[in-house]
Design a protein around this motif. Structure first.
Motif, PDB file in Angstrom:
ATOM      1  N   ILE A   1       0.644  -1.202  -0.031  1.00 20.95           N
ATOM      2  CA  ILE A   1       0.140  -0.062  -0.102  1.00 20.95           C
ATOM      3  C   ILE A   1       0.737   1.149  -0.100  1.00 20.95           C
ATOM      4  CG2 ILE A   1      -1.584   1.365   1.450  1.00 20.95           C
ATOM      5  CD1 ILE A   1      -3.003  -1.325   2.231  1.00 20.95           C
ATOM      6  N   ALA A   2       2.067   1.309   0.936  1.00 22.34           N
ATOM      7  CA  ALA A   2       2.816   2.551   0.905  1.00 22.34           C
ATOM      8  C   ALA A   2       3.342   2.648  -0.445  1.00 22.34           C
ATOM      9  CB  ALA A   2       3.824   2.153   1.932  1.00 22.34           C
ATOM     10  N   LEU A   3       3.964   1.727  -1.093  1.00 21.12           N
ATOM     11  CA  LEU A   3       4.450   1.628  -2.376  1.00 21.12           C
ATOM     12  C   LEU A   3       3.582   2.395  -3.486  1.00 21.12           C
ATOM     13  CD1 LEU A   3       6.654  -1.606  -2.335  1.00 21.12           C
ATOM     14  CD2 LEU A   3       7.579   0.888  -2.269  1.00 21.12           C
ATOM     15  N   ILE A   4       2.465   1.760  -3.633  1.00 20.69           N
ATOM     16  CA  ILE A   4       1.356   2.218  -4.414  1.00 20.69           C
ATOM     17  C   ILE A   4       1.002   3.550  -4.056  1.00 20.69           C
ATOM     18  CG2 ILE A   4      -1.302   2.098  -5.066  1.00 20.69           C
ATOM     19  CD1 ILE A   4      -0.752  -0.905  -4.632  1.00 20.69           C
ATOM     20  N   TYR A   5       0.741   4.101  -2.866  1.00 20.83           N
ATOM     21  CA  TYR A   5       0.588   5.384  -2.556  1.00 20.83           C
ATOM     22  C   TYR A   5       1.618   6.455  -3.128  1.00 20.83           C
ATOM     23  CZ  TYR A   5      -3.306   4.268   0.381  1.00 20.83           C
ATOM     24  OH  TYR A   5      -4.751   4.118   0.958  1.00 20.83           O
ATOM     25  N   GLN A   6       2.913   5.757  -3.060  1.00 16.15           N
ATOM     26  CA  GLN A   6       4.076   6.725  -3.445  1.00 16.15           C
ATOM     27  C   GLN A   6       3.875   6.895  -4.963  1.00 16.15           C
ATOM     28  OE1 GLN A   6       7.693   4.844  -2.181  1.00 16.15           O
ATOM     29  NE2 GLN A   6       7.612   5.839  -0.235  1.00 16.15           N
ATOM     30  N   SER A   7       3.255   6.139  -5.767  1.00 19.59           N
ATOM     31  CA  SER A   7       3.351   6.335  -7.266  1.00 19.59           C
ATOM     32  C   SER A   7       2.038   7.007  -7.719  1.00 19.59           C
ATOM     33  CB  SER A   7       3.634   4.875  -7.767  1.00 19.59           C
ATOM     34  OG  SER A   7       2.279   4.324  -7.766  1.00 19.59           O
ATOM     35  N   ILE A   8       1.061   7.329  -6.902  1.00 22.05           N
ATOM     36  CA  ILE A   8      -0.057   8.104  -7.472  1.00 22.05           C
ATOM     37  C   ILE A   8      -0.326   9.239  -6.973  1.00 22.05           C
ATOM     38  CG2 ILE A   8      -1.403   5.548  -7.928  1.00 22.05           C
ATOM     39  CD1 ILE A   8      -2.870   5.875  -5.182  1.00 22.05           C
ATOM     40  N   PRO A   9      -1.184  10.128  -7.530  1.00 19.79           N
ATOM     41  CA  PRO A   9      -1.379  11.413  -7.135  1.00 19.79           C
ATOM     42  C   PRO A   9      -2.430  11.697  -5.894  1.00 19.79           C
ATOM     43  CG  PRO A   9      -2.133  11.285  -9.375  1.00 19.79           C
ATOM     44  CD  PRO A   9      -1.668   9.838  -8.911  1.00 19.79           C
ATOM     45  N   GLU A  10      -2.161  12.667  -4.949  1.00 19.02           N
ATOM     46  CA  GLU A  10      -2.869  12.771  -3.631  1.00 19.02           C
ATOM     47  C   GLU A  10      -4.667  12.535  -4.012  1.00 19.02           C
ATOM     48  OE1 GLU A  10      -3.767  16.189  -0.920  1.00 19.02           O
ATOM     49  OE2 GLU A  10      -1.577  16.108  -1.329  1.00 19.02           O
ATOM     50  N   ALA A  11      -5.052  12.923  -4.984  1.00 17.79           N
ATOM     51  CA  ALA A  11      -6.452  13.048  -5.558  1.00 17.79           C
ATOM     52  C   ALA A  11      -6.802  11.597  -5.199  1.00 17.79           C
ATOM     53  CB  ALA A  11      -6.771  13.644  -6.607  1.00 17.79           C
ATOM     54  N   THR A  12      -5.891  10.635  -6.175  1.00 12.35           N
ATOM     55  CA  THR A  12      -6.293   9.220  -6.158  1.00 12.35           C
ATOM     56  C   THR A  12      -6.051   8.526  -4.841  1.00 12.35           C
ATOM     57  OG1 THR A  12      -5.505   9.104  -8.304  1.00 12.35           O
ATOM     58  CG2 THR A  12      -5.576   7.004  -7.326  1.00 12.35           C
ATOM     59  N   ILE A  13      -5.236   8.858  -4.041  1.00 14.17           N
ATOM     60  CA  ILE A  13      -4.995   8.310  -2.658  1.00 14.17           C
ATOM     61  C   ILE A  13      -6.346   8.681  -1.926  1.00 14.17           C
ATOM     62  CG2 ILE A  13      -3.865   8.596  -0.327  1.00 14.17           C
ATOM     63  CD1 ILE A  13      -1.343   9.422  -2.085  1.00 14.17           C
ATOM     64  N   MET A  14      -6.980   9.805  -2.091  1.00 11.25           N
ATOM     65  CA  MET A  14      -8.205  10.235  -1.236  1.00 11.25           C
ATOM     66  C   MET A  14      -9.274   9.348  -1.910  1.00 11.25           C
ATOM     67  SD  MET A  14      -7.236  12.457   0.861  1.00 11.25           S
ATOM     68  CE  MET A  14      -8.705  13.004   1.419  1.00 11.25           C
ATOM     69  N   GLN A  15      -9.316   8.988  -2.973  1.00  9.20           N
ATOM     70  CA  GLN A  15     -10.278   8.105  -3.602  1.00  9.20           C
ATOM     71  C   GLN A  15     -10.198   6.596  -3.124  1.00  9.20           C
ATOM     72  OE1 GLN A  15     -10.013   8.973  -7.739  1.00  9.20           O
ATOM     73  NE2 GLN A  15     -11.603  10.771  -7.341  1.00  9.20           N
ATOM     74  N   VAL A  16      -8.979   6.205  -2.718  1.00 10.04           N
ATOM     75  CA  VAL A  16      -8.996   4.760  -2.599  1.00 10.04           C
ATOM     76  C   VAL A  16      -8.404   4.522  -1.114  1.00 10.04           C
ATOM     77  CG1 VAL A  16      -8.351   3.914  -4.663  1.00 10.04           C
ATOM     78  CG2 VAL A  16      -6.458   4.478  -3.372  1.00 10.04           C
ATOM     79  N   GLY A  17      -8.353   5.716  -0.336  1.00  8.62           N
ATOM     80  CA  GLY A  17      -7.803   5.563   0.924  1.00  8.62           C
ATOM     81  C   GLY A  17      -8.564   4.802   2.059  1.00  8.62           C
ATOM     82  N   ASN A  18      -9.743   4.545   1.602  1.00 12.98           N
ATOM     83  CA  ASN A  18     -10.635   3.729   2.813  1.00 12.98           C
ATOM     84  C   ASN A  18     -10.533   2.295   2.504  1.00 12.98           C
ATOM     85  OD1 ASN A  18     -12.055   3.884   0.087  1.00 12.98           O
ATOM     86  ND2 ASN A  18     -13.824   3.491   1.150  1.00 12.98           N
ATOM     87  N   LEU A  19      -9.702   1.952   1.631  1.00 16.73           N
ATOM     88  CA  LEU A  19      -9.563   0.464   1.208  1.00 16.73           C
ATOM     89  C   LEU A  19      -8.560  -0.308   1.923  1.00 16.73           C
ATOM     90  CD1 LEU A  19      -9.934   0.758  -2.719  1.00 16.73           C
ATOM     91  CD2 LEU A  19     -11.735   0.136  -1.163  1.00 16.73           C
ATOM     92  N   ASP A  20      -8.416  -1.442   2.436  1.00 14.50           N
ATOM     93  CA  ASP A  20      -7.728  -2.128   3.485  1.00 14.50           C
ATOM     94  C   ASP A  20      -6.572  -2.779   2.688  1.00 14.50           C
ATOM     95  OD1 ASP A  20      -9.155  -0.619   5.514  1.00 14.50           O
ATOM     96  OD2 ASP A  20     -10.502  -2.288   5.799  1.00 14.50           O
TER      97      ASP A  20
END
Length: 172
Positions: free
Chosen positions: A55-74
């Motif tokens: 998850i940390a590696l994926i978050y590093q590769s995507i824009p903040e707006a995308t993180i906000m959209q998938v941030g609730n997924l576990d």
């Protein structure tokens, strides 16, 4: 980690924001493999430590707006799937837009009422749009399009010159 080029997003603020390059999924698969956490995506292993690293590696590769959209997924797999799906959809839209633009370019003709400057501006605008979609229109193709699109009645000398010297590659 992805560079700014892989972080381009859709102009629609309500659209799912994702990286726009085909290579994102390939780069991420390699990156996750290097860190030995790809198995959290495929087949979907549930090791908590690996999942958190992925998850940390994926978050590093995507824009903040995308993180906000998938941030609730576990799980990394649950985050991966919509990003990859949206990425593929964005590429298909881009390819369709480029195909439409190139068809318009191929069918473009200078109208009798247009000035040369207006027509050149239209060609340049089309070339710029194509470049923004990743397709460079070569100068020779632009020149051929310009010369072949001139109205014969209005620019007979240029058209005649093109016809007489065309076989000698003077215009291309």
């Amino acid at each position: 980690m992805a560079d700014k080029e892989t972080m381009k997003t859709s102009g629609n603020p309500n659209a799912f924001q994702s990286p726009m390059h085909k290579v994102w999924a390939i780069q991420m698969k390699v990156f996750l493999n290097v860190h030995k956490v790809w198995d959290t995506i495929d087949p979907g292993a549930t090791d908590d430590d690996k999942n958190n690293i992925a998850i940390a590696l994926i978050y590093q590769s995507i824009p903040e707006a995308t993180i906000m959209q998938v941030g609730n997924l576990d799980s990394a797999k649950d985050i991966w799937n919509p990003i990859k799906t949206c990425n593929l959809g964005a590429d298909r839209v881009k390819e369709a837009r480029l195909q439409t633009l190139m068809n318009e370019f191929d069918g473009m003709r200078m109208k009798d009422t247009e000035t040369i400057d207006e027509f050149v501006a239209k060609l340049s605008c089309t070339a710029s749009k194509a470049a923004s979609l990743g397709e460079m229109i070569k100068e020779t193709k632009m020149a051929k399009k310009f010369l072949s699109s001139l109205p014969r009645k209005k620019f007979i000398q240029i058209v005649a010159s093109r016809t007489n010297f065309g076989s000698q590659n003077c215009w291309v």
